[in-house]
Design a protein around this motif. Sequence first.
Motif, mmCIF file in Angstrom:
data_model
loop_
_atom_site.group_PDB
_atom_site.id
_atom_site.type_symbol
_atom_site.label_atom_id
_atom_site.label_comp_id
_atom_site.label_asym_id
_atom_site.label_seq_id
_atom_site.Cartn_x
_atom_site.Cartn_y
_atom_site.Cartn_z
ATOM 1 N N ALA A 220 -27.749 -8.458 12.777
ATOM 2 C CA ALA A 220 -27.444 -9.890 12.862
ATOM 3 C C ALA A 220 -27.381 -10.513 11.465
ATOM 4 C CB ALA A 220 -28.481 -10.594 13.722
ATOM 5 N N ASN A 221 -28.324 -10.155 10.598
ATOM 6 C CA ASN A 221 -28.313 -10.673 9.225
ATOM 7 C C ASN A 221 -27.087 -10.203 8.461
ATOM 8 O OD1 ASN A 221 -30.757 -12.034 9.568
ATOM 9 N ND2 ASN A 221 -31.971 -10.272 8.911
ATOM 10 N N ASN A 222 -26.708 -8.925 8.652
ATOM 11 C CA ASN A 222 -25.544 -8.380 7.954
ATOM 12 C C ASN A 222 -24.242 -9.031 8.415
ATOM 13 O OD1 ASN A 222 -27.182 -6.634 6.511
ATOM 14 N ND2 ASN A 222 -26.834 -4.900 7.876
ATOM 15 N N LEU A 223 -24.206 -9.462 9.684
ATOM 16 C CA LEU A 223 -22.978 -10.042 10.249
ATOM 17 C C LEU A 223 -23.028 -11.565 10.292
ATOM 18 C CD1 LEU A 223 -22.310 -7.628 13.271
ATOM 19 C CD2 LEU A 223 -21.412 -7.490 10.947
ATOM 20 N N ALA A 224 -23.953 -12.155 9.565
ATOM 21 C CA ALA A 224 -24.127 -13.617 9.632
ATOM 22 C C ALA A 224 -22.870 -14.370 9.215
ATOM 23 C CB ALA A 224 -25.307 -14.028 8.755
ATOM 24 N N THR A 225 -22.048 -13.781 8.349
ATOM 25 C CA THR A 225 -20.838 -14.470 7.875
ATOM 26 C C THR A 225 -19.636 -14.253 8.784
ATOM 27 O OG1 THR A 225 -20.293 -12.559 6.477
ATOM 28 C CG2 THR A 225 -21.590 -14.331 5.469
ATOM 29 N N VAL A 226 -19.771 -13.406 9.805
ATOM 30 C CA VAL A 226 -18.652 -13.131 10.728
ATOM 31 C C VAL A 226 -18.766 -14.117 11.883
ATOM 32 C CG1 VAL A 226 -17.472 -11.385 12.113
ATOM 33 C CG2 VAL A 226 -18.733 -10.704 10.057
ATOM 34 N N ASP A 227 -17.920 -15.146 11.871
ATOM 35 C CA ASP A 227 -18.120 -16.262 12.790
ATOM 36 C C ASP A 227 -17.827 -15.939 14.250
ATOM 37 O OD1 ASP A 227 -15.413 -16.016 12.558
ATOM 38 O OD2 ASP A 227 -15.030 -18.035 11.809
ATOM 39 N N TYR A 228 -17.080 -14.868 14.507
ATOM 40 C CA TYR A 228 -16.739 -14.553 15.904
ATOM 41 C C TYR A 228 -17.709 -13.551 16.540
ATOM 42 C CZ TYR A 228 -14.389 -10.563 13.655
ATOM 43 O OH TYR A 228 -14.096 -9.458 12.899
ATOM 44 N N MET A 229 -18.767 -13.154 15.808
ATOM 45 C CA MET A 229 -19.734 -12.198 16.349
ATOM 46 C C MET A 229 -21.061 -12.881 16.672
ATOM 47 S SD MET A 229 -18.413 -9.242 16.777
ATOM 48 C CE MET A 229 -19.949 -8.448 17.224
ATOM 49 N N VAL A 230 -21.675 -12.416 17.765
ATOM 50 C CA VAL A 230 -22.981 -12.930 18.181
ATOM 51 C C VAL A 230 -23.895 -11.746 18.460
ATOM 52 C CG1 VAL A 230 -24.249 -14.263 19.907
ATOM 53 C CG2 VAL A 230 -21.954 -14.990 19.223
ATOM 54 N N ILE A 231 -25.105 -11.791 17.912
ATOM 55 C CA ILE A 231 -26.131 -10.786 18.205
ATOM 56 C C ILE A 231 -27.263 -11.505 18.938
ATOM 57 C CG2 ILE A 231 -27.668 -9.017 17.264
ATOM 58 C CD1 ILE A 231 -24.702 -8.508 16.688
ATOM 59 N N PRO A 232 -27.709 -10.987 20.094
ATOM 60 C CA PRO A 232 -28.753 -11.683 20.861
ATOM 61 C C PRO A 232 -30.022 -11.902 20.036
ATOM 62 C CG PRO A 232 -27.802 -9.899 22.148
ATOM 63 C CD PRO A 232 -27.261 -9.750 20.768
ATOM 64 N N LYS A 233 -30.600 -13.074 20.203
ATOM 65 C CA LYS A 233 -31.853 -13.415 19.528
ATOM 66 C C LYS A 233 -33.013 -12.614 20.127
ATOM 67 C CE LYS A 233 -35.097 -17.306 19.153
ATOM 68 N NZ LYS A 233 -35.336 -18.720 19.541
ATOM 69 N N VAL A 234 -33.911 -12.144 19.261
ATOM 70 C CA VAL A 234 -35.102 -11.426 19.707
ATOM 71 C C VAL A 234 -36.263 -12.426 19.812
ATOM 72 C CG1 VAL A 234 -36.767 -9.606 19.156
ATOM 73 C CG2 VAL A 234 -34.343 -9.287 18.598
ATOM 74 N N TYR A 235 -36.983 -12.372 20.925
ATOM 75 C CA TYR A 235 -38.173 -13.220 21.100
ATOM 76 C C TYR A 235 -39.407 -12.387 20.739
ATOM 77 C CZ TYR A 235 -35.198 -16.661 23.360
ATOM 78 O OH TYR A 235 -34.221 -17.602 23.610
ATOM 79 N N TRP A 236 -39.814 -12.501 19.463
ATOM 80 C CA TRP A 236 -40.870 -11.640 18.935
ATOM 81 C C TRP A 236 -42.254 -11.966 19.513
ATOM 82 C CZ3 TRP A 236 -40.150 -7.158 16.964
ATOM 83 C CH2 TRP A 236 -38.966 -6.870 16.282
ATOM 84 N N ASP A 237 -42.419 -13.133 20.094
ATOM 85 C CA ASP A 237 -43.723 -13.450 20.686
ATOM 86 C C ASP A 237 -44.051 -12.528 21.857
ATOM 87 O OD1 ASP A 237 -44.098 -15.455 18.910
ATOM 88 O OD2 ASP A 237 -43.495 -17.087 20.253
ATOM 89 N N TYR A 238 -43.020 -11.931 22.451
ATOM 90 C CA TYR A 238 -43.225 -11.094 23.642
ATOM 91 C C TYR A 238 -42.748 -9.648 23.453
ATOM 92 C CZ TYR A 238 -42.994 -15.970 25.064
ATOM 93 O OH TYR A 238 -43.166 -17.326 25.122
ATOM 94 N N THR A 239 -42.004 -9.379 22.378
ATOM 95 C CA THR A 239 -41.448 -8.038 22.158
ATOM 96 C C THR A 239 -42.501 -7.128 21.530
ATOM 97 O OG1 THR A 239 -39.181 -8.828 21.962
ATOM 98 C CG2 THR A 239 -39.693 -6.745 20.876
ATOM 99 N N CYS A 240 -42.560 -5.887 22.011
ATOM 100 C CA CYS A 240 -43.499 -4.895 21.480
ATOM 101 C C CYS A 240 -42.911 -3.506 21.717
ATOM 102 C CB CYS A 240 -44.873 -5.036 22.128
ATOM 103 S SG CYS A 240 -44.854 -4.812 23.916
#
Length: 555
Positions: A220-240
């Motif tokens: 997601a960080n690497n593709l931040a400048t590509v406006d037509y791409m979306v990477i799902p947000k991670v919810y770190w409060d619950y991810t393990c």
Amino acid sequence: MAPLQGLRDFRRLKELLGILILYGFDDLLQWMGLGRQAALINRLLRRKLPADVQRLPPQARARMAMEEMGPTFVKLGQILATRVDLLPPEWITELEKLQSRVAAVPFSELLPGLEASLGRSVAEVFSEVEEHPLGSASMAQVHRARLKSGERVVLKIRRPGIRALIEADMRLLEQVAAVAESQSPDWRRFQPVALLREFQRSLARELDFAVEARAAERIANNLATVDYMVIPKVYWDYTCEDLNVQEAMNGTQASDLAELDRLGVDRLRLARRGAAVVWKMMLEDGFFHADPHPGNFIILPDERIALIDFGMVGRLSAQRRDQLVRLVRGILLQEPEVTTHVLVEWSAGYVVQREALNSEVAAFMERFDGVPLDQLDIAGVLQDVAAILRHHAVSLPADIALIVKACLTLEGFGRSLAPNFQLMEEAAPLLKKTLRGRYAPQKLARAMRIRALDMVEKVYNPNTMATQSHLIGSAPPINPMDMERWIGRLERAHARQTTAQLITAMYVVGGLLSLLPQGPHMVGMNVLGIVFIMSASVYGFWLWLSQWWTLRGRD
């Protein structure tokens, strides 16, 4: 190598042997020294395969056996399907059909593990959870849910008991790999123990859902400048480790062609955008999604593209990317020696008949004579390269093998969307940019300095030259006195390059100064500019004269 542990491992061994015998692989067990056990199990088997299954080719029966053996072997087969350098095309095609979809586990069985991962009850975190799974695979199940705060998410929950099963299977596979490496020279060449370690690392990463989440964030960080791409947000409060909670992506899978047509999506543009993003990840970022099939691309209502499922990612070091660029350059410019040198670097220290390899590479490259970069069949090229290495009993590096697999998958994805899709059209601008960067003056100067330092190191540590002895036809050890002369030449060449840059700068400055309206003028030019131009000319003549004199003296 871990020893078998207790009755459970032996029961699992008996189960696996029974499946192998059932699908007609008795000879494999004989070769492994398990003939007596196989004969006993064969007498105890009550199930027989239908006649039509018995007549199937071995690769089809192997695929069916792996599916019955369970998740470890399904994953092993999927990894082997990426190794076009190890297996012939018919085996690759069959193993690509391996499905990790299995019957769903009731949500009630997942609930204790889910609440243990959350550290609280499900009701405290989610306002709703769909008990019917969105997907059910061999290692995990995916369920839709809604957080208390209102966001829609998907939960990837590890199946109960899967880690213990995989650990038992890995202990058995370690025994098999050790037997293969000790008893078969042919198998030993392909390093089954090292391949198994690679598989273990891959499986460990796939079992740890936090690793997958970190991969998603990095991409997601690497593709931040590509406006037509979306990477799902991670919810770190619950991810393990055994739970991944990510933003839900609501749209149409790229594999649903009928729905894409109904929505009026430009399929060729979609294919080109998907390819451009994957090429960027490979060639610029060096960290890429290694399974870019249509099911992992979701087309959102605003025609942006969401990329999902980061369980399989690849990494390409700067050195590997440079090797790929040199490989493509050698093919386009019809330089078999350049291409052969890259393949020798990929041989990882194994003896290679260089002249035979070079002849085979030259013959294969003739097919691409005159082909422009944007029309180069890169997937076909890499498959042919893998076949050549397989013929010389050399396996591809694991990261390059993953690139080959990703290219084949990406090309299939593009062609399924638009038959006239050309994979290399999107790679060509990036490759040209990389080539320009590779031969930039600053990079060349840096490479010369590094090589000079390497030579100095070899003068003081001549034993390091022994590492070159694995190549048949490679040069003999170099005399340290010769190295010192070469270092001197490199230093003089670097000094001449710096001087030439200085002379060029003086010409540029002189040209600019000659246009100044202030100050004394001569023949319509500012005198200060004339002085700079003449100084640069004298300096350049002196440089040429000194070089000519040096070469004359050497003759």
